[in-house]
Motif scaffolding. Structure first.
Motif, mmCIF file in Angstrom:
data_model
loop_
_atom_site.group_PDB
_atom_site.id
_atom_site.type_symbol
_atom_site.label_atom_id
_atom_site.label_comp_id
_atom_site.label_asym_id
_atom_site.label_seq_id
_atom_site.Cartn_x
_atom_site.Cartn_y
_atom_site.Cartn_z
ATOM 1 N N PHE A 216 -14.196 41.168 40.626
ATOM 2 C CA PHE A 216 -15.136 40.552 39.841
ATOM 3 C C PHE A 216 -14.848 40.977 38.519
ATOM 4 C CE2 PHE A 216 -17.254 39.805 43.898
ATOM 5 C CZ PHE A 216 -17.190 38.484 43.767
ATOM 6 N N THR A 217 -13.924 40.482 37.484
ATOM 7 C CA THR A 217 -13.657 40.956 36.396
ATOM 8 C C THR A 217 -14.845 40.771 35.162
ATOM 9 O OG1 THR A 217 -12.389 39.096 35.457
ATOM 10 C CG2 THR A 217 -11.286 40.906 36.497
ATOM 11 N N ASP A 218 -15.491 39.684 35.522
ATOM 12 C CA ASP A 218 -16.864 39.358 34.672
ATOM 13 C C ASP A 218 -17.837 39.865 35.444
ATOM 14 O OD1 ASP A 218 -18.721 38.256 33.407
ATOM 15 O OD2 ASP A 218 -17.492 36.435 32.886
ATOM 16 N N ALA A 219 -18.763 40.732 35.160
ATOM 17 C CA ALA A 219 -19.752 41.414 35.956
ATOM 18 C C ALA A 219 -20.856 40.361 36.114
ATOM 19 C CB ALA A 219 -20.629 42.384 35.125
ATOM 20 N N ALA A 220 -20.927 39.211 35.297
ATOM 21 C CA ALA A 220 -21.969 38.283 35.607
ATOM 22 C C ALA A 220 -21.663 37.378 37.067
ATOM 23 C CB ALA A 220 -21.746 37.246 34.679
ATOM 24 N N LEU A 221 -20.301 37.598 37.606
ATOM 25 C CA LEU A 221 -20.046 36.966 38.807
ATOM 26 C C LEU A 221 -20.284 37.657 39.841
ATOM 27 C CD1 LEU A 221 -16.844 35.540 37.542
ATOM 28 C CD2 LEU A 221 -18.986 34.163 37.589
ATOM 29 N N ALA A 222 -20.553 39.015 39.756
ATOM 30 C CA ALA A 222 -20.698 39.960 41.133
ATOM 31 C C ALA A 222 -21.768 39.252 42.194
ATOM 32 C CB ALA A 222 -21.371 41.342 40.548
ATOM 33 N N PHE A 223 -22.584 38.556 41.833
ATOM 34 C CA PHE A 223 -23.590 37.981 42.808
ATOM 35 C C PHE A 223 -23.001 37.274 43.817
ATOM 36 C CE2 PHE A 223 -23.166 34.520 39.838
ATOM 37 C CZ PHE A 223 -23.284 33.335 40.609
ATOM 38 N N LEU A 224 -21.853 36.914 43.598
ATOM 39 C CA LEU A 224 -21.021 35.735 44.346
ATOM 40 C C LEU A 224 -20.837 36.558 45.633
ATOM 41 C CD1 LEU A 224 -18.661 33.985 41.996
ATOM 42 C CD2 LEU A 224 -20.536 33.250 43.271
ATOM 43 N N ALA A 225 -20.578 37.927 45.576
ATOM 44 C CA ALA A 225 -20.527 38.763 46.974
ATOM 45 C C ALA A 225 -21.649 38.450 47.883
ATOM 46 C CB ALA A 225 -20.262 40.064 46.449
ATOM 47 N N GLY A 226 -22.619 38.298 47.311
ATOM 48 C CA GLY A 226 -23.951 38.108 48.266
ATOM 49 C C GLY A 226 -24.322 36.776 48.793
ATOM 50 N N VAL A 227 -23.349 35.785 48.557
ATOM 51 C CA VAL A 227 -23.508 34.528 49.129
ATOM 52 C C VAL A 227 -23.930 34.622 50.503
ATOM 53 C CG1 VAL A 227 -22.811 32.154 49.518
ATOM 54 C CG2 VAL A 227 -22.282 33.265 47.326
ATOM 55 N N ALA A 228 -25.182 33.978 51.166
ATOM 56 C CA ALA A 228 -25.285 34.167 52.545
ATOM 57 C C ALA A 228 -24.328 33.614 53.495
ATOM 58 C CB ALA A 228 -26.679 33.314 52.631
ATOM 59 N N LYS A 229 -24.249 34.483 54.583
ATOM 60 C CA LYS A 229 -23.515 33.992 55.915
ATOM 61 C C LYS A 229 -23.916 32.740 56.242
ATOM 62 C CE LYS A 229 -22.026 38.487 57.328
ATOM 63 N NZ LYS A 229 -21.784 39.328 58.461
ATOM 64 N N GLY A 230 -23.042 31.701 56.472
ATOM 65 C CA GLY A 230 -23.471 30.383 56.902
ATOM 66 C C GLY A 230 -23.749 29.307 55.791
#
Length: 495
Positions: A216-230
């Protein structure tokens, strides 16, 4: 207020009575008074019959409209109905402007409220998440329909600082016409919206393949790592998938996207303003019209520049439709610093020389009809958002105008809107393009959907689509066989 004779209110049932049998031939006219805030009173049945039989002629009567005191006057039946129409339009004018004001106020506050959502918490639910860049304005229609269709779905909207106004326009549409609340929206300020969407695509691939997430070169996108399973994370194409089945399963007549604040026919003031516009443009009730949408957004930095029109191709299509005797209305935004009417006229004149002259009597060039001459939104006709730009065509299709319409243009998200609102739509794309899977969602594998069909041409009309830089040695425009296919598809759409 009622239609009265002496002190007796006349109803449709009254007309069955022998006492009022002489009024029966004027039942349709009497019905226009019933159930409205209007009172018309005659002293005798004979006086009422005379007035109804000569609706343009003034007769003594007592009348009032709204809260005005009853007045004795010499008025014609038509004058009373005109006063009622003016009164009702005044009421609906207030409703119309309240709708505009509410859309602007709610749109701004919705964006502000949605910005307060915490990204990590937002993506923690097991639901469908669509992601969209603010530059993808044409895709708002499929996305909006999908958000309305699945009330658990949510939207991640990426926008760069320069795109904030565009992002707010999208949010306003999703909120005021699609009923989306702030809790279902996550506007994310990023350095580059196109790059953010590409990162999302890589995240989707990694989730499917169970591989490592991209950096995630743009720090604003780091939340995408936490998209819920399922949870389902998908691009705007996923919204297309989720709503296209409704188009395929429809009867080719009715509206699929039940958006609010788009259809003008329930508001007398909005309908009246559109009627004035259509009258000034010379639109004829009961006629058939081809609405030709221009597309030059790619040349101005938008998505898919290969799907832009060429002036040559646009001229060819209009020329052939005019030769067929079709009424043609050309709409849309030209390329920056270009005059749509002047450029189109130049190419039509050249085609007159090469292929035989055709009359321009059936051609109208509306261009950016939703704007006034000074470039500001024409709020008298277009409503509160971009989807309401289609209000003019919903009015043309109404029972009062009874026009048959076919929308024609290069493949774009904007074409989706016309089909979602129940208007027959034909879009042009190259037969072997890589997004054919997206378009077959709308058209079906056999391309037989009566409402929404693609026209698969062998070659698109622009230099860029053919893999060339601007080069006068390379011919632009449609091949003769492709041009014939386009016109034949439009002709078939009217049957």
């Amino acid at each position: 207020m009622p239609f009265e004779i002496a002190d007796v209110s006349i109803t449709v049932w009254s007309l069955l009575s022998p006492t009022y049998v002489t009024l029966k031939p004027h039942e349709a006219l009497i019905k226009r008074f019933l159930g409205n805030d209007l009172k018309v009173r005659f002293l005798t049945t004979q006086a009422a019959v005379q007035a109804l039989a000569q609706p343009d002629q003034a007769f003594p009567l007592e009348w009032r409209v709204g809260a005005t005191p009853p007045a004795q006057a010499n008025q014609s039946i038509n004058q009373c109905l005109e006063a009622l129409a003016l009164y009702l339009r005044g009421q609906d004018k207030r409703k119309y402007h309240d709708m505009l004001d509410e859309a602007n106020t709610k749109g701004d506050s919705l964006f502000t409220d949605a910005r307060n959502n915490t990204p990590a918490q937002f993506v923690a639910q097991k639901c469908t998440y669509y992601y969209q860049g603010a530059y993808m304005s044409g895709d708002q229609f499929a996305v909006g329909a999908a958000l309305r269709h699945d009330l658990t779905s949510q939207l991640i909207l990426f926008y760069a600082a320069a795109d904030e106004t565009a992002a707010k326009r999208l949010v306003k549409f999703y909120g005021t016409s699609c009923g989306v609340k702030a809790a279902r929206l996550l506007p994310v300020l990023v350095t580059d919206a196109k790059a953010a969407c590409e990162t999302c695509r890589l995240v989707v691939d990694a989730r499917i393949n169970k591989s490592a997430l991209p950096p995630f070169t743009d720090a604003a996108l780091a939340f995408l790592a936490g998209v819920a399973k399922g949870a389902k994370l998908c691009p705007v194409g996923g919204a297309t998938t989720d709503v296209a089945a409704s188009v395929l399963n429809g009867d080719g007549k009715g509206s699929i996207a039940q958006w609010d604040n788009v259809d003008p026919n329930a508001n007398r003031y909005w309908a009246y303003r559109l009627d004035k516009f259509l009258g000034l443009k010379g639109v004829v009730k009961g006629q058939s019209y081809v609405i030709v949408w221009t597309r030059f957004s790619g040349k101005d930095g938008g998505a898919h520049p290969e799907l832009d029109d060429s002036w040559t191709g646009l001229g060819q299509v209009c020329h052939q439709l005019l030769k067929k005797g079709r009424n043609v209305i050309v709409v849309g935004r030209p390329r920056t610093n270009r005059d749509l009417n002047a450029k189109l006229t130049t190419h039509l004149n050249k085609l007159d020389q090469d292929a035989g002259a055709v009359s321009r009597d059936n051609l109208q060039v509306w261009g950016e009809y939703w704007k006034l001459d000074n470039g500001n939104p024409n709020q008298k006709i277009i409503g509160p958002n971009r989807a309401a730009e289609y209000a003019i065509f919903l009015r043309m299709k109404s029972a009062e105008w009874n026009c048959k319409l076919v929308h024609l243009g290069m493949r774009s998200g904007a074409m989706d809107a016309a089909a979602l609102l129940g208007m027959r739509t034909r879009f042009i794309e190259d037969a072997g393009n890589q997004q054919i899977a997206r378009t077959t969602k709308w058209t079906g594998a056999t391309n037989t959907n009566r409402l929404y069909q693609r026209i698969p041409v062998a070659e698109l009309p622009t230099w860029s689509a053919r893999g060339h830089e601007e080069n006068l040695a390379v011919k632009r425009g449609y091949l003769p066989t492709d041009l014939a296919m386009i016109v034949a598809s439009v002709e078939a759409a009217f049957t």
